[in-house]
Design an enzyme around this catalytic site. Sequence first.
Site, PDB file in Angstrom:
ATOM      1  N   HIS A  80      -3.268   7.368   2.595  1.00  0.00           N
ATOM      2  CA  HIS A  80      -3.526   5.459   2.321  1.00  0.00           C
ATOM      3  C   HIS A  80      -5.165   5.614   2.798  1.00  0.00           C
ATOM      4  O   HIS A  80      -4.952   5.710   4.254  1.00  0.00           O
ATOM      5  CB  HIS A  80      -2.824   4.258   2.121  1.00  0.00           C
ATOM      6  CG  HIS A  80      -2.670   3.076   2.456  1.00  0.00           C
ATOM      7  ND1 HIS A  80      -3.908   2.635   1.324  1.00  0.00           N
ATOM      8  CD2 HIS A  80      -2.749   2.254   3.120  1.00  0.00           C
ATOM      9  CE1 HIS A  80      -3.649   2.212   1.232  1.00  0.00           C
ATOM     10  NE2 HIS A  80      -3.426   1.259   1.829  1.00  0.00           N
ATOM     11  N   ASN A 133     -10.853   0.010   1.075  1.00  0.00           N
ATOM     12  CA  ASN A 133      -8.619  -0.094   0.860  1.00  0.00           C
ATOM     13  C   ASN A 133      -8.603  -0.256  -0.578  1.00  0.00           C
ATOM     14  O   ASN A 133      -8.510  -2.019  -0.815  1.00  0.00           O
ATOM     15  CB  ASN A 133      -7.673  -0.874   2.001  1.00  0.00           C
ATOM     16  CG  ASN A 133      -6.757  -0.995   1.825  1.00  0.00           C
ATOM     17  OD1 ASN A 133      -6.257  -0.374   0.786  1.00  0.00           O
ATOM     18  ND2 ASN A 133      -5.881  -1.297   2.821  1.00  0.00           N
ATOM     19  N   CYS A 154       0.630  -1.429   0.412  1.00  0.00           N
ATOM     20  CA  CYS A 154      -0.210   0.294   0.400  1.00  0.00           C
ATOM     21  C   CYS A 154       0.945   1.124   0.125  1.00  0.00           C
ATOM     22  O   CYS A 154       0.165   2.299  -0.261  1.00  0.00           O
ATOM     23  CB  CYS A 154      -0.827   0.067   0.541  1.00  0.00           C
ATOM     24  SG  CYS A 154      -2.136  -1.679   1.392  1.00  0.00           S
TER      25      CYS A 154
HETATM   26  N1  COA Z   1     -17.976  -8.353  11.342  1.00  0.00           N
HETATM   27  C1  COA Z   1     -17.941  -8.834  12.493  1.00  0.00           C
HETATM   28  N2  COA Z   1     -17.218  -9.023  13.480  1.00  0.00           N
HETATM   29  C2  COA Z   1     -15.926  -9.564  12.357  1.00  0.00           C
HETATM   30  C3  COA Z   1     -15.465  -9.099  11.231  1.00  0.00           C
HETATM   31  C4  COA Z   1     -16.728  -8.365  11.050  1.00  0.00           C
HETATM   32  N3  COA Z   1     -16.066  -8.281   9.558  1.00  0.00           N
HETATM   33  N4  COA Z   1     -14.440  -9.741  12.021  1.00  0.00           N
HETATM   34  C5  COA Z   1     -13.876  -9.945  13.184  1.00  0.00           C
HETATM   35  N5  COA Z   1     -15.059  -9.640  13.779  1.00  0.00           N
HETATM   36  C6  COA Z   1     -15.028  -9.511  15.344  1.00  0.00           C
HETATM   37  C7  COA Z   1     -14.140 -10.459  16.277  1.00  0.00           C
HETATM   38  O1  COA Z   1     -14.747 -11.760  15.692  1.00  0.00           O
HETATM   39  C8  COA Z   1     -14.222 -10.230  17.429  1.00  0.00           C
HETATM   40  O2  COA Z   1     -14.772 -10.911  18.363  1.00  0.00           O
HETATM   41  P1  COA Z   1     -14.968 -11.602  19.501  1.00  0.00           P
HETATM   42  O3  COA Z   1     -14.618 -10.426  19.923  1.00  0.00           O
HETATM   43  O4  COA Z   1     -16.471 -12.017  19.461  1.00  0.00           O
HETATM   44  O5  COA Z   1     -14.100 -12.408  19.336  1.00  0.00           O
HETATM   45  C9  COA Z   1     -14.715  -9.131  17.426  1.00  0.00           C
HETATM   46  O6  COA Z   1     -14.790  -8.565  15.924  1.00  0.00           O
HETATM   47  C10 COA Z   1     -13.206  -7.712  17.186  1.00  0.00           C
HETATM   48  O7  COA Z   1     -12.357  -8.303  16.582  1.00  0.00           O
HETATM   49  P2  COA Z   1     -11.000  -7.405  16.331  1.00  0.00           P
HETATM   50  O8  COA Z   1     -10.350  -8.307  15.082  1.00  0.00           O
HETATM   51  O9  COA Z   1     -10.664  -6.918  17.525  1.00  0.00           O
HETATM   52  O10 COA Z   1     -12.048  -5.688  15.719  1.00  0.00           O
HETATM   53  P3  COA Z   1     -10.723  -5.213  15.916  1.00  0.00           P
HETATM   54  O11 COA Z   1     -11.913  -3.349  16.264  1.00  0.00           O
HETATM   55  O12 COA Z   1      -9.665  -4.741  15.114  1.00  0.00           O
HETATM   56  O13 COA Z   1     -11.453  -4.267  14.178  1.00  0.00           O
HETATM   57  C11 COA Z   1     -10.215  -4.253  11.888  1.00  0.00           C
HETATM   58  C12 COA Z   1     -10.209  -5.102  12.093  1.00  0.00           C
HETATM   59  C13 COA Z   1      -9.228  -5.167  11.366  1.00  0.00           C
HETATM   60  C14 COA Z   1     -11.052  -3.267  11.991  1.00  0.00           C
HETATM   61  C15 COA Z   1      -8.647  -3.426  12.394  1.00  0.00           C
HETATM   62  O14 COA Z   1      -8.112  -3.795  13.414  1.00  0.00           O
HETATM   63  C16 COA Z   1      -8.532  -2.724  11.907  1.00  0.00           C
HETATM   64  O15 COA Z   1      -8.903  -1.705  10.466  1.00  0.00           O
HETATM   65  N6  COA Z   1      -6.840  -3.395  11.509  1.00  0.00           N
HETATM   66  C17 COA Z   1      -6.589  -2.424  10.295  1.00  0.00           C
HETATM   67  C18 COA Z   1      -5.962  -3.118   9.177  1.00  0.00           C
HETATM   68  C19 COA Z   1      -6.012  -2.644   7.926  1.00  0.00           C
HETATM   69  O16 COA Z   1      -5.726  -1.544   7.429  1.00  0.00           O
HETATM   70  N7  COA Z   1      -4.916  -3.091   6.695  1.00  0.00           N
HETATM   71  C20 COA Z   1      -4.392  -2.598   5.745  1.00  0.00           C
HETATM   72  C21 COA Z   1      -3.490  -2.028   6.016  1.00  0.00           C
HETATM   73  S1  COA Z   1      -2.896  -0.857   4.791  1.00  0.00           S
END
Ligand code: COA
Length: 390
Positions: free
Chosen positions: A270, A300, A128
Amino acid sequence: MATFEKSGKANPAAAVRHAHVIGWGMAVPETVMTNDDLSSFVDTSDDWIFARTGIRQRFIANEGESTATLAYRAAQHALEVADILPTDLDLIVVATATPENIFPSTASLVQDWLNAHEAGAFDLSAACSGFVYALNMASDSIRAGSINAALVIGAETMSRILDWQDRSTCILFGDGAGAVILRASETPGGVLSSVLRSDGSGGDLLAIPSVGSIDANESRAGANGSKLYKMSMAGSEVFKFATRVVSESVEQACQIAGVNVSDVNLVIPHQANLRILQAAARKLGIDIEKFMSNVERYGNTSAASIPIALCEAIEQRRIQDQDHIALVGFGGGLTWASMIIRWGISKPSEQHGSLLNRQRRHVQYRIAKWRSRSRRWRRRVNSKVRDLKA
Ligand code: COA
């Protein structure tokens, strides 16, 4: 505006050279996939996705679309705005994590389709961050005098490497392409500074294994094949990394450019997640209004997200002549990159392009098809003749 002739005709030592953005364009697939569409086949919801990411929808390539076709469309728009001919280009770089092939490069395909037969072409892999890396390579080449005009593209079909059963990743990404044209000029401004960084120790946090990897060996041995070409991500680790490096690297790029952070008129980051941008804006002490965000509509799009956001910022008249723009990318590698640009030379209102040049470009696109076909045909005939002689 003083510009330089096509490479070979210029005297690079004659004047201080600057690399200015003179054209821009974007392309996205026709098909929109909303969060509600996603929730029909994976356990998620519009509320969850929007609250955690700021994303409402993304564009998904259909069967006839690819990284190269999106890149080609974005490039054509950029050439229109710049009002130059494909044959004026000295270099084409496509930043992509989803190249059309391992080789030939996506850039070579675009070069062929545009009839840009005076240009070198290659793909650049920095996930990215790739677009800012590519812009840095091209602007440095312009400033050094080895080229005069470059087409820099970020293009992705992320939908092809997602695990559509994995709700933690498939909700985040979309497809698209954005392009800019850089040209040498004696006018001060343009690209002022860049900061490129990598921390390979975090490579496992965001990865897509390909043919040369250990996983490929294991897959040949009959194990673990499912990992190949599939994205894996440690979401919360990537989140923390991103918020840290956006603010740090923008500060560094400002320092090198001799610009105060408070003098940056617009940050074009980004587009990964709205919450990352909000956290980074807080750390930088910049009003979130100065952060361009369109993640809501595109998701993204990896290397394509910054040039797409740039195009929309220009369209929305959020960039004025002499503004300081900060571009900042981050992602797999881990990699991150920032750049400060002082906007100049071209104003959107001036971008109409001459009718004659427009016609010449269209003739070149038509010629490109025939040139390519006739070259292939000649190669086939020559090889047949050689076979007959042998
Ligand atoms: N829909 C519903 N629930 C979801 C889900 C979805 N799409 N994805 C994950 N969950 C659930 C998980 O299973 C977890 O459940 P649990 O508490 O029962 O185990 C809960 O939601 C929290 O998951 P978590 O991974 O801790 O959520 P988060 O707040 O970290 O958000 C992202 C997840 C991916 C949105 C976040 O971590 C993020 O944006 N990270 C950066 C990713 C990114 O930008 N990558 C590219 C960089 S170039």
